[in-house]
Design a protein around this motif. Structure first.
Motif, PDB file in Angstrom:
ATOM      1  N   CYS A 101       0.826  -1.216   0.000  1.00  0.00           N
ATOM      2  CA  CYS A 101       0.000   0.000   0.000  1.00  0.00           C
ATOM      3  C   CYS A 101       0.861   1.267   0.000  1.00  0.00           C
ATOM      4  O   CYS A 101       0.381   2.344  -0.343  1.00  0.00           O
ATOM      5  CB  CYS A 101      -0.896   0.017   1.234  1.00  0.00           C
ATOM      6  SG  CYS A 101      -2.157  -1.276   1.229  1.00  0.00           S
ATOM      7  N   PHE A 102       2.132   1.135   0.371  1.00  0.00           N
ATOM      8  CA  PHE A 102       2.996   2.318   0.495  1.00  0.00           C
ATOM      9  C   PHE A 102       3.732   2.565  -0.815  1.00  0.00           C
ATOM     10  O   PHE A 102       4.960   2.498  -0.881  1.00  0.00           O
ATOM     11  CB  PHE A 102       3.971   2.127   1.657  1.00  0.00           C
ATOM     12  CG  PHE A 102       3.285   2.028   2.992  1.00  0.00           C
ATOM     13  CD1 PHE A 102       2.914   3.171   3.685  1.00  0.00           C
ATOM     14  CD2 PHE A 102       2.985   0.794   3.541  1.00  0.00           C
ATOM     15  CE1 PHE A 102       2.263   3.086   4.909  1.00  0.00           C
ATOM     16  CE2 PHE A 102       2.333   0.697   4.772  1.00  0.00           C
ATOM     17  CZ  PHE A 102       1.971   1.844   5.455  1.00  0.00           C
ATOM     18  N   THR A 104       3.465   5.347  -2.702  1.00  0.00           N
ATOM     19  CA  THR A 104       3.701   6.760  -2.999  1.00  0.00           C
ATOM     20  C   THR A 104       4.855   7.267  -2.147  1.00  0.00           C
ATOM     21  O   THR A 104       4.816   7.167  -0.921  1.00  0.00           O
ATOM     22  CB  THR A 104       2.442   7.593  -2.707  1.00  0.00           C
ATOM     23  OG1 THR A 104       1.359   7.069  -3.473  1.00  0.00           O
ATOM     24  CG2 THR A 104       2.653   9.056  -3.064  1.00  0.00           C
ATOM     25  N   LEU A 106       7.653  10.445  -1.272  1.00  0.00           N
ATOM     26  CA  LEU A 106       7.922  11.879  -1.384  1.00  0.00           C
ATOM     27  C   LEU A 106       9.381  12.049  -1.801  1.00  0.00           C
ATOM     28  O   LEU A 106      10.295  11.684  -1.056  1.00  0.00           O
ATOM     29  CB  LEU A 106       7.664  12.546  -0.029  1.00  0.00           C
ATOM     30  CG  LEU A 106       7.799  14.066   0.003  1.00  0.00           C
ATOM     31  CD1 LEU A 106       6.840  14.717  -0.976  1.00  0.00           C
ATOM     32  CD2 LEU A 106       7.539  14.577   1.410  1.00  0.00           C
ATOM     33  N   GLY A 109      10.325  16.841  -2.830  1.00  0.00           N
ATOM     34  CA  GLY A 109       9.145  17.653  -2.555  1.00  0.00           C
ATOM     35  C   GLY A 109       7.901  17.272  -3.327  1.00  0.00           C
ATOM     36  O   GLY A 109       6.848  17.897  -3.173  1.00  0.00           O
ATOM     37  N   GLU A 110       8.003  16.229  -4.162  1.00  0.00           N
ATOM     38  CA  GLU A 110       6.865  15.816  -4.985  1.00  0.00           C
ATOM     39  C   GLU A 110       6.474  14.378  -4.649  1.00  0.00           C
ATOM     40  O   GLU A 110       7.326  13.570  -4.310  1.00  0.00           O
ATOM     41  CB  GLU A 110       7.252  15.846  -6.479  1.00  0.00           C
ATOM     42  CG  GLU A 110       7.814  17.153  -6.969  1.00  0.00           C
ATOM     43  CD  GLU A 110       6.733  18.142  -7.351  1.00  0.00           C
ATOM     44  OE1 GLU A 110       5.625  17.684  -7.700  1.00  0.00           O
ATOM     45  OE2 GLU A 110       6.988  19.357  -7.294  1.00  0.00           O
ATOM     46  N   GLU A 111       5.201  14.080  -4.809  1.00  0.00           N
ATOM     47  CA  GLU A 111       4.755  12.702  -4.635  1.00  0.00           C
ATOM     48  C   GLU A 111       5.002  11.920  -5.916  1.00  0.00           C
ATOM     49  O   GLU A 111       4.622  12.356  -6.995  1.00  0.00           O
ATOM     50  CB  GLU A 111       3.263  12.672  -4.286  1.00  0.00           C
ATOM     51  CG  GLU A 111       2.974  13.268  -2.927  1.00  0.00           C
ATOM     52  CD  GLU A 111       1.525  13.084  -2.501  1.00  0.00           C
ATOM     53  OE1 GLU A 111       0.879  12.134  -2.979  1.00  0.00           O
ATOM     54  OE2 GLU A 111       1.046  13.898  -1.701  1.00  0.00           O
TER      55      GLU A 111
ATOM     56  N   MET B   1       3.028  18.088  -8.364  1.00  0.00           N
ATOM     57  CA  MET B   1       2.414  18.968  -7.370  1.00  0.00           C
ATOM     58  C   MET B   1       3.190  18.856  -6.068  1.00  0.00           C
ATOM     59  O   MET B   1       3.554  17.762  -5.664  1.00  0.00           O
ATOM     60  CB  MET B   1       0.957  18.553  -7.145  1.00  0.00           C
ATOM     61  CG  MET B   1       0.080  19.651  -6.602  1.00  0.00           C
ATOM     62  SD  MET B   1      -1.663  19.113  -6.436  1.00  0.00           S
ATOM     63  CE  MET B   1      -1.580  17.989  -5.054  1.00  0.00           C
ATOM     64  N   ALA B   2       3.440  19.969  -5.448  1.00  0.00           N
ATOM     65  CA  ALA B   2       4.182  19.955  -4.186  1.00  0.00           C
ATOM     66  C   ALA B   2       3.365  19.230  -3.121  1.00  0.00           C
ATOM     67  O   ALA B   2       2.135  19.299  -3.111  1.00  0.00           O
ATOM     68  CB  ALA B   2       4.480  21.381  -3.743  1.00  0.00           C
ATOM     69  N   PHE B   3       4.054  18.538  -2.255  1.00  0.00           N
ATOM     70  CA  PHE B   3       3.400  17.776  -1.194  1.00  0.00           C
ATOM     71  C   PHE B   3       2.828  18.718  -0.139  1.00  0.00           C
ATOM     72  O   PHE B   3       3.508  19.629   0.337  1.00  0.00           O
ATOM     73  CB  PHE B   3       4.418  16.834  -0.554  1.00  0.00           C
ATOM     74  CG  PHE B   3       3.926  16.176   0.700  1.00  0.00           C
ATOM     75  CD1 PHE B   3       2.880  15.261   0.659  1.00  0.00           C
ATOM     76  CD2 PHE B   3       4.507  16.461   1.925  1.00  0.00           C
ATOM     77  CE1 PHE B   3       2.424  14.650   1.815  1.00  0.00           C
ATOM     78  CE2 PHE B   3       4.066  15.844   3.089  1.00  0.00           C
ATOM     79  CZ  PHE B   3       3.023  14.943   3.034  1.00  0.00           C
ATOM     80  N   ASP B   4       1.567  18.461   0.228  1.00  0.00           N
ATOM     81  CA  ASP B   4       0.917  19.248   1.276  1.00  0.00           C
ATOM     82  C   ASP B   4       0.461  18.301   2.382  1.00  0.00           C
ATOM     83  O   ASP B   4      -0.416  17.467   2.156  1.00  0.00           O
ATOM     84  CB  ASP B   4      -0.284  19.985   0.681  1.00  0.00           C
ATOM     85  CG  ASP B   4      -1.009  20.816   1.730  1.00  0.00           C
ATOM     86  OD1 ASP B   4      -0.552  20.857   2.892  1.00  0.00           O
ATOM     87  OD2 ASP B   4      -2.040  21.412   1.377  1.00  0.00           O
ATOM     88  N   SER B   7      -3.103  17.335   2.913  1.00  0.00           N
ATOM     89  CA  SER B   7      -3.791  16.441   1.980  1.00  0.00           C
ATOM     90  C   SER B   7      -3.866  15.009   2.517  1.00  0.00           C
ATOM     91  O   SER B   7      -4.508  14.148   1.919  1.00  0.00           O
ATOM     92  CB  SER B   7      -3.067  16.435   0.633  1.00  0.00           C
ATOM     93  OG  SER B   7      -1.805  15.787   0.752  1.00  0.00           O
ATOM     94  N   ILE B  76       3.595   7.203   1.623  1.00  0.00           N
ATOM     95  CA  ILE B  76       2.192   7.418   1.980  1.00  0.00           C
ATOM     96  C   ILE B  76       1.405   6.219   1.479  1.00  0.00           C
ATOM     97  O   ILE B  76       1.646   5.749   0.360  1.00  0.00           O
ATOM     98  CB  ILE B  76       1.683   8.709   1.302  1.00  0.00           C
ATOM     99  CG1 ILE B  76       2.572   9.899   1.685  1.00  0.00           C
ATOM    100  CG2 ILE B  76       0.222   8.967   1.634  1.00  0.00           C
ATOM    101  CD1 ILE B  76       2.415  11.098   0.756  1.00  0.00           C
TER     102      ILE B  76
END
Lengths: 119, 119
Positions: A101-102, A104, A106, A109-111, B1-4, B7, B76
């Motif tokens: 499930c993990f 994604t 970072l 600074g981007e996913e 897109m930058a990580f927030d 979110s 994530i």
């Protein structure tokens, strides 16, 4: 002393988080929740059984998908409020058909999606 | 897109569980909680920062003990309600001085301590 699931520390909803890790590769596959009865069933049957918060029902992992998790060893943390399940995972652990499930990460600074669905 | 961090999906207390894994060995070391600001601080500083539920305060891991966690990569999960932290752990992760908090294993129906405190 024999293990008693009631000796674990459950949250206000009677649940404890359980982290599933591939016993052979060390890959962390998913995190889900168990109540005391789910812990007992998992230990008794060797088939990992969670408590589905959305369905409010026992969730025998892989019962419909076939992507079962066989318990190799259950570990308990120092505060007795988190479980680590060393498991043997059949196919993907994630409902997106990915092994973990993990998927994604970072990075800069981007996913970034770092795992493809299994074929 | 930058990580927030906003979110992510937080629970009723504004927290998300974070599983810390040794990035080199794959050993799962501990599980603790973060709020959005703790996630932001962790990403910004590279020093893993949890939210202590007992103290209701930020908990820069290792700030007093020296057993810091350096973030190598944040991941994530599919539901965005759990984090996996790939880290570099200085010394023991557990307050009992053991490398991992998951030092109790269920074997043959009995709880066994499988890790000694680090010297």
């Amino acid at each position: 002393m024999a293990f008693d699931p009631a000796s674990l520390t459950f949250d206000a909803n009677g649940l404890i988080p359980a982290v599933a890790q591939d016993h052979a590769t060390g890959e962390v596959l998913m995190m889900a929740w168990m109540n005391a009865e789910a812990v007992a069933r998992t230990v008794e049957t060797g088939r990992v059984t969670y408590w589905s918060r959305s369905r409010q029902a026992f969730w025998v992992k892989g019962e419909t998908s076939g992507h079962v998790q066989r318990l190799i060893e259950l570990r308990i943390d120092c505060d007795r409020d988190c479980l680590l399940l060393l498991i043997e995972q059949e196919g993907p652990a994630c409902h997106t058909n990915r092994r973990s499930c993990f998927y994604t990460a970072l990075r800069e600074g981007e996913e970034r999606i770092i795992l493809d669905p299994m074929v």
